[in-house]
Design a protein around this motif. Sequence first.
Motif, PDB file in Angstrom:
ATOM      1  N   ASN A 332     -38.560  25.048  20.444  1.00 32.66           N
ATOM      2  CA  ASN A 332     -37.458  24.228  20.959  1.00 32.66           C
ATOM      3  C   ASN A 332     -37.140  23.073  20.017  1.00 32.66           C
ATOM      4  OD1 ASN A 332     -37.318  25.868  23.209  1.00 32.66           O
ATOM      5  ND2 ASN A 332     -38.665  24.568  24.431  1.00 32.66           N
ATOM      6  N   PHE A 333     -38.173  22.430  19.473  1.00 32.67           N
ATOM      7  CA  PHE A 333     -37.951  21.330  18.540  1.00 32.67           C
ATOM      8  C   PHE A 333     -37.255  21.813  17.277  1.00 32.67           C
ATOM      9  CE2 PHE A 333     -39.493  19.172  14.729  1.00 32.67           C
ATOM     10  CZ  PHE A 333     -39.028  17.887  14.944  1.00 32.67           C
ATOM     11  N   PHE A 334     -37.719  22.935  16.737  1.00 31.49           N
ATOM     12  CA  PHE A 334     -37.140  23.447  15.509  1.00 31.49           C
ATOM     13  C   PHE A 334     -35.685  23.849  15.723  1.00 31.49           C
ATOM     14  CE2 PHE A 334     -37.042  25.877  11.582  1.00 31.49           C
ATOM     15  CZ  PHE A 334     -37.941  25.172  10.791  1.00 31.49           C
ATOM     16  N   LEU A 335     -35.385  24.453  16.861  1.00 32.99           N
ATOM     17  CA  LEU A 335     -34.013  24.853  17.151  1.00 32.99           C
ATOM     18  C   LEU A 335     -33.122  23.644  17.376  1.00 32.99           C
ATOM     19  CD1 LEU A 335     -32.164  27.307  17.674  1.00 32.99           C
ATOM     20  CD2 LEU A 335     -32.815  27.168  20.076  1.00 32.99           C
ATOM     21  N   GLU A 336     -33.677  22.583  17.973  1.00 29.75           N
ATOM     22  CA  GLU A 336     -32.890  21.378  18.256  1.00 29.75           C
ATOM     23  C   GLU A 336     -32.623  20.572  17.002  1.00 29.75           C
ATOM     24  OE1 GLU A 336     -33.379  17.251  20.846  1.00 29.75           O
ATOM     25  OE2 GLU A 336     -34.706  18.951  21.194  1.00 29.75           O
ATOM     26  N   LYS A 337     -33.598  20.474  16.103  1.00 27.98           N
ATOM     27  CA  LYS A 337     -33.438  19.629  14.924  1.00 27.98           C
ATOM     28  C   LYS A 337     -32.772  20.366  13.762  1.00 27.98           C
ATOM     29  CE  LYS A 337     -35.939  16.556  11.827  1.00 27.98           C
ATOM     30  NZ  LYS A 337     -37.220  15.892  11.509  1.00 27.98           N
ATOM     31  N   TYR A 338     -33.216  21.597  13.481  1.00 30.48           N
ATOM     32  CA  TYR A 338     -32.735  22.317  12.307  1.00 30.48           C
ATOM     33  C   TYR A 338     -31.689  23.379  12.631  1.00 30.48           C
ATOM     34  CZ  TYR A 338     -36.852  20.148  10.232  1.00 30.48           C
ATOM     35  OH  TYR A 338     -37.796  19.243   9.806  1.00 30.48           O
ATOM     36  N   LYS A 339     -31.402  23.573  13.918  1.00 26.88           N
ATOM     37  CA  LYS A 339     -30.348  24.496  14.357  1.00 26.88           C
ATOM     38  C   LYS A 339     -30.587  25.936  13.892  1.00 26.88           C
ATOM     39  CE  LYS A 339     -28.294  20.874  16.021  1.00 26.88           C
ATOM     40  NZ  LYS A 339     -28.412  20.584  17.460  1.00 26.88           N
ATOM     41  N   ARG A 340     -31.841  26.337  13.846  1.00 25.94           N
ATOM     42  CA  ARG A 340     -32.164  27.723  13.499  1.00 25.94           C
ATOM     43  C   ARG A 340     -33.510  28.089  14.118  1.00 25.94           C
ATOM     44  NH1 ARG A 340     -35.537  28.245   8.875  1.00 25.94           N
ATOM     45  NH2 ARG A 340     -35.986  26.254   7.838  1.00 25.94           N
ATOM     46  N   ARG A 341     -33.744  29.406  14.208  1.00 21.82           N
ATOM     47  CA  ARG A 341     -34.942  29.902  14.853  1.00 21.82           C
ATOM     48  C   ARG A 341     -36.095  29.982  13.860  1.00 21.82           C
ATOM     49  NH1 ARG A 341     -34.571  32.394  19.637  1.00 21.82           N
ATOM     50  NH2 ARG A 341     -36.335  33.745  19.098  1.00 21.82           N
ATOM     51  N   VAL A 342     -37.282  29.894  14.368  1.00 18.40           N
ATOM     52  CA  VAL A 342     -38.484  30.026  13.554  1.00 18.40           C
ATOM     53  C   VAL A 342     -38.721  31.509  13.253  1.00 18.40           C
ATOM     54  CG1 VAL A 342     -40.962  29.538  13.458  1.00 18.40           C
ATOM     55  CG2 VAL A 342     -39.432  27.964  14.637  1.00 18.40           C
ATOM     56  N   CYS A 343     -39.195  31.793  12.070  1.00 18.29           N
ATOM     57  CA  CYS A 343     -39.432  33.186  11.678  1.00 18.29           C
ATOM     58  C   CYS A 343     -40.560  33.783  12.532  1.00 18.29           C
ATOM     59  CB  CYS A 343     -39.780  33.270  10.193  1.00 18.29           C
ATOM     60  SG  CYS A 343     -41.295  32.424   9.732  1.00 18.29           S
ATOM     61  N   ASP A 344     -40.595  35.117  12.568  1.00 15.65           N
ATOM     62  CA  ASP A 344     -41.580  35.802  13.406  1.00 15.65           C
ATOM     63  C   ASP A 344     -43.009  35.542  12.944  1.00 15.65           C
ATOM     64  OD1 ASP A 344     -39.537  36.856  14.914  1.00 15.65           O
ATOM     65  OD2 ASP A 344     -39.426  38.721  13.756  1.00 15.65           O
TER      66      ASP A 344
END
Length: 570
Positions: A332-344
């Motif tokens: 959630n933090f990564f999507l909120e700050k960097y606007k992209r999903r974390v890799c698998d």
Amino acid sequence: MESFEGGGVARQPCRFPQARIPERGSGVFRLTARNAMAHHDSEMKEESLREDLKFYFMSPCEKYQARRQIPWKLGLQILKIVMVTTQLVRFGLSNQLVVAFKEDNTVAFKHLFLKGYSGTDEDDYSCSVYTQEDVYESIFFAINQYYHLKDIALGTLGYGENEDNRIGLKVCKQCYKKESMFPSNETLNIDNDIELDCVHLDLQALSKDPPDWKNSSFFRLEFYRLLQVEISFHLKGIDLQTIHSRELPDCYVFQNTVIFDNKAHSGKIKIYFDSDARIEECKDLNIFGSTQKNAQYVLAFDAFVIVICLASLILCTRSIFLALRLQKRFLNFFLEKYKRRVCDADQWEFINGWYVLVIISDLMTIVGSILKMEIKAKNLTNYDLCSILLGTSTLFVWVGVIRYLGYFQAYNVLILTMQASLPKVLRFCACAGMIYLGYTFCGWIVLGPYHDKFENLNTVAECLFSLVNGDDMFATFAQIQQKSILVWLFSRLYLYSFISLFIYMILSLFIALITDSYDTIKKFQKNGFPETDLQEFLKECSSKEEYQKESSAFLSCICCRKSILGLTMM
């Protein structure tokens, strides 16, 4: 202008333009304060997430140094290794006595009930006969031996009841319903419906003198339509050798079957002997000594193992649950700050496979220990299932030790190499497996009638796997029957091509895949591993900490210089 004692003109001090401060209560002031607080909260949230992530990926020793958190899971795993291994060794010794008792009785039964048994089976059958007289003598020999069992047997054996709750022998024969053959005229008239005829011989009937049962029409065998004769009977025995190991004895029921197989009508009747041993609870045991007390100690030990495994199961399940919560926070933090999903790959970092392995091991140990306690209390007799559960769980427990060795770089090479090479190895094995299956089916259908190792698919697969490892090569070549020149030539082409293909090419490529992964890991350990989003996020944390240390050291140095300068001017 102000003047100094040394003369000259005093310089006008520099005045920087001051920023306009919004008046308190204005809309701009409230918006600026709200933004400042939101930014501060975001930074605090980010720092908290960094600290939690950094703590999660620490080793047990680093966690203890950081927060004085006692590594309960590590201590529990060490204790569990000792307890589970001790439990397995004790159960293995007990299971060996059970298996040895069954095998010894089976060998004794073959010598007792099979006429002319040499001590070794001829193939998958025990022995064979070739004349009608030998068939009659073998059938009557087994029946007479059963009647005189108590006079000739060395073991603690007695008569048992069969499925009909009757003591005695059950003799059945299977025949074609109607058949007439004239081999000289090459004619055959057959009704392939099978007739089943059975007779029960109890001890009273066997005790008659002269034996009337031998002259009955049932034992007038018509061999041209006979398929098989089956003699079945039950015996009971007690395993007394467990008393020497301070355990309660087991009571056994042996379901024995002697089969005279004539389905091939080839002039050779194969004799099979099968003994199915079943453990039952002894009805009345009166044993004096410390055997009962020793059984209570063993049950208490098994209960303690169950408690240890339950504690390990709870702690590992809790760790996985907390890891999933931390993963959700990071995503959630990564999507909120960097606007992209974390890799698998980063998402799977939170799923600790070692914890999953420990949970599976704990569950198997708990179920196996419960079965062991029931077996010890003579309520269950399923030794095989208990052995599989306890053996597999102990395997997983010892494999789990590698997790803690992985914290050291010298021991981590094996784990990293296996992780890196596993996907490529699986894909390679899938392709090589197609070729292997092709050779398996080809060898079975062509060489099966001419070679013992190619009689069925299972033995063909085992034979080819042995050839890949370099075992039994000459014996495999030499045992080909030279009844057909064409098949003999094909066998040479088949074996040479398989050995050349799998040993010199496929096996070499297989080793090269693992070697390549090992070289890659060694280079990464020397030059650094490729950084993922998660690692960069944690690295930013460490860089900030270093910057804060350097800035605090710089400020303290400035303050120190100012104080020294002030003292000198005074």
